[in-house]
Design an enzyme around this catalytic site. Sequence first.
Site, PDB file in Angstrom:
ATOM      1  N   TYR A 125       0.849  -1.210   0.000  1.00 25.75           N
ATOM      2  CA  TYR A 125       0.000   0.000   0.000  1.00 25.75           C
ATOM      3  C   TYR A 125       0.875   1.248   0.000  1.00 25.75           C
ATOM      4  O   TYR A 125       0.626   2.196  -0.757  1.00 25.75           O
ATOM      5  CB  TYR A 125      -0.911  -0.046   1.228  1.00 25.75           C
ATOM      6  CG  TYR A 125      -1.533   1.270   1.628  1.00 25.75           C
ATOM      7  CD1 TYR A 125      -2.617   1.802   0.934  1.00 25.75           C
ATOM      8  CD2 TYR A 125      -1.047   1.982   2.735  1.00 25.75           C
ATOM      9  CE1 TYR A 125      -3.187   3.014   1.323  1.00 25.75           C
ATOM     10  CE2 TYR A 125      -1.611   3.181   3.132  1.00 25.75           C
ATOM     11  CZ  TYR A 125      -2.680   3.697   2.414  1.00 25.75           C
ATOM     12  OH  TYR A 125      -3.245   4.903   2.790  1.00 25.75           O
TER      13      TYR A 125
HETATM   14  N1  LIG Z   1      -7.107   4.676   7.241  1.00 27.16           N
HETATM   15  C1  LIG Z   1      -6.023   5.309   7.633  1.00 27.16           C
HETATM   16  O1  LIG Z   1      -5.618   5.226   8.813  1.00 27.16           O
HETATM   17  C2  LIG Z   1      -5.235   6.117   6.628  1.00 27.16           C
HETATM   18  C3  LIG Z   1      -3.993   6.640   7.016  1.00 27.16           C
HETATM   19  C4  LIG Z   1      -3.321   7.461   6.105  1.00 27.16           C
HETATM   20  C5  LIG Z   1      -3.873   7.739   4.866  1.00 27.16           C
HETATM   21  N2  LIG Z   1      -5.080   7.187   4.506  1.00 27.16           N
HETATM   22  C6  LIG Z   1      -5.634   7.545   3.200  1.00 27.16           C
HETATM   23  O2  LIG Z   1      -6.604   8.551   3.440  1.00 27.16           O
HETATM   24  C7  LIG Z   1      -7.582   8.525   2.384  1.00 27.16           C
HETATM   25  C8  LIG Z   1      -8.980   8.547   2.975  1.00 27.16           C
HETATM   26  O3  LIG Z   1      -9.085   7.559   3.974  1.00 27.16           O
HETATM   27  P1  LIG Z   1     -10.538   7.209   4.585  1.00 27.16           P
HETATM   28  O4  LIG Z   1     -10.292   6.237   5.686  1.00 27.16           O
HETATM   29  O5  LIG Z   1     -11.293   8.433   4.816  1.00 27.16           O
HETATM   30  O6  LIG Z   1     -11.128   6.446   3.337  1.00 27.16           O
HETATM   31  P2  LIG Z   1     -12.422   5.500   3.215  1.00 27.16           P
HETATM   32  O7  LIG Z   1     -13.417   5.835   4.277  1.00 27.16           O
HETATM   33  O8  LIG Z   1     -11.942   4.091   3.090  1.00 27.16           O
HETATM   34  O9  LIG Z   1     -13.022   6.004   1.831  1.00 27.16           O
HETATM   35  C9  LIG Z   1     -12.410   5.717   0.623  1.00 27.16           C
HETATM   36  C10 LIG Z   1     -13.386   6.072  -0.471  1.00 27.16           C
HETATM   37  O10 LIG Z   1     -12.800   5.709  -1.722  1.00 27.16           O
HETATM   38  C11 LIG Z   1     -13.871   5.270  -2.534  1.00 27.16           C
HETATM   39  N3  LIG Z   1     -13.423   4.397  -3.618  1.00 27.16           N
HETATM   40  C12 LIG Z   1     -12.902   3.158  -3.516  1.00 27.16           C
HETATM   41  N4  LIG Z   1     -12.703   2.647  -4.745  1.00 27.16           N
HETATM   42  C13 LIG Z   1     -13.112   3.591  -5.630  1.00 27.16           C
HETATM   43  C14 LIG Z   1     -13.194   3.641  -7.037  1.00 27.16           C
HETATM   44  N5  LIG Z   1     -12.820   2.602  -7.804  1.00 27.16           N
HETATM   45  N6  LIG Z   1     -13.674   4.759  -7.624  1.00 27.16           N
HETATM   46  C15 LIG Z   1     -14.077   5.825  -6.865  1.00 27.16           C
HETATM   47  N7  LIG Z   1     -14.043   5.829  -5.514  1.00 27.16           N
HETATM   48  C16 LIG Z   1     -13.568   4.716  -4.904  1.00 27.16           C
HETATM   49  C17 LIG Z   1     -14.791   4.505  -1.599  1.00 27.16           C
HETATM   50  O11 LIG Z   1     -16.068   4.474  -2.203  1.00 27.16           O
HETATM   51  P3  LIG Z   1     -17.293   3.608  -1.565  1.00 27.16           P
HETATM   52  O12 LIG Z   1     -17.833   4.482  -0.471  1.00 27.16           O
HETATM   53  O13 LIG Z   1     -18.218   3.448  -2.717  1.00 27.16           O
HETATM   54  O14 LIG Z   1     -16.717   2.324  -1.066  1.00 27.16           O
HETATM   55  C18 LIG Z   1     -14.731   5.348  -0.344  1.00 27.16           C
HETATM   56  O15 LIG Z   1     -15.777   6.281  -0.280  1.00 27.16           O
HETATM   57  C19 LIG Z   1      -7.271   7.309   1.542  1.00 27.16           C
HETATM   58  O16 LIG Z   1      -6.554   7.732   0.385  1.00 27.16           O
HETATM   59  C20 LIG Z   1      -6.369   6.477   2.451  1.00 27.16           C
HETATM   60  O17 LIG Z   1      -5.484   5.671   1.695  1.00 27.16           O
HETATM   61  C21 LIG Z   1      -5.763   6.395   5.352  1.00 27.16           C
END
Ligand SMILES: NC(=O)c1ccc[n+]([C@@H]2O[C@H](COP(=O)([O-])OP(=O)(O)OC[C@H]3O[C@@H](n4cnc5c(N)ncnc54)[C@H](OP(=O)(O)O)[C@@H]3O)[C@@H](O)[C@H]2O)c1
Length: 213
Positions: A125
Amino acid sequence: MTVAVIGANGGIGRRLLSRLERAGHDAIGVVRSEDQFDAVQDRGAEPRLGDLEGEFAPALDGADAVVFTAGAGGSTGWDKTLMVDLWGARRTIAACEERGIHRYVMISSRGTADPSSGYEPLRPYLVAKRCADDYVKRSSLDATILRPTSLTDEDGTGRIAAAFEPAGGGPDIPRADVARVVVACLADDATVGHTIELYGGETPVEEAVHPEE
Ligand SMILES: NC(=O)c1ccc[n+]([C@@H]2O[C@H](COP(=O)([O-])OP(=O)(O)OC[C@H]3O[C@@H](n4cnc5c(N)ncnc54)[C@H](OP(=O)(O)O)[C@@H]3O)[C@@H](O)[C@H]2O)c1
């Protein structure tokens, strides 16, 4: 400013739509399903369909800025990580260049400065996110790359710690505060060209993300 949010139904994305409205921006919420349209509208944004594995570029029409906060998530396979977090992000950057959209904010991740030394199960990732970051850096866009540490769903505090060089670690950060950082960066052109790690902290967001002269 009209801001298109890719990943608008996600944890950061939903909070960002509300905050963009409060800041006086017009937001476009790009989502994968019409079932999510009501939730986008409830946050004051215009819903549009876009799938990073299919067609999404027309959803960016009319935007002045694009925020990438999508992600395949931890419950899918590395194939989806490649197609969404890396290739999907890359396609959004190319689509911005084609459309003359200059401003771009990438939600990346802490650990991408050196994926080889990151938490081992997450290294693929981190590599995908790092490659997307490198692509936006090489693009013609006015980009800010944000690298938050682990995200929480706690209420935002409006206070964070920002590191313009890799910091190695720090407290988790609420998604609400990351959303606030995005709005602060859009309002502060001095953040263009910077890569900023984000942690929980005590400095007001707008102050924390403004680079020192
Ligand atoms: N989780 C962590 O601790 C963490 C830490 C650092 C950085 N990040 C990054 O921060 C960002 C946001 O994180 P989050 O936890 O808020 O994310 P999240 O809640 O998992 O939301 C991700 C979104 O991406 C959408 N998505 C997935 N596949 C897609 C596609 N093919 N086309 C269009 N949209 C798509 C999903 O749509 P659906 O709602 O339809 O599923 C979802 O709404 C991400 O880039 C993640 O990698 C996360």
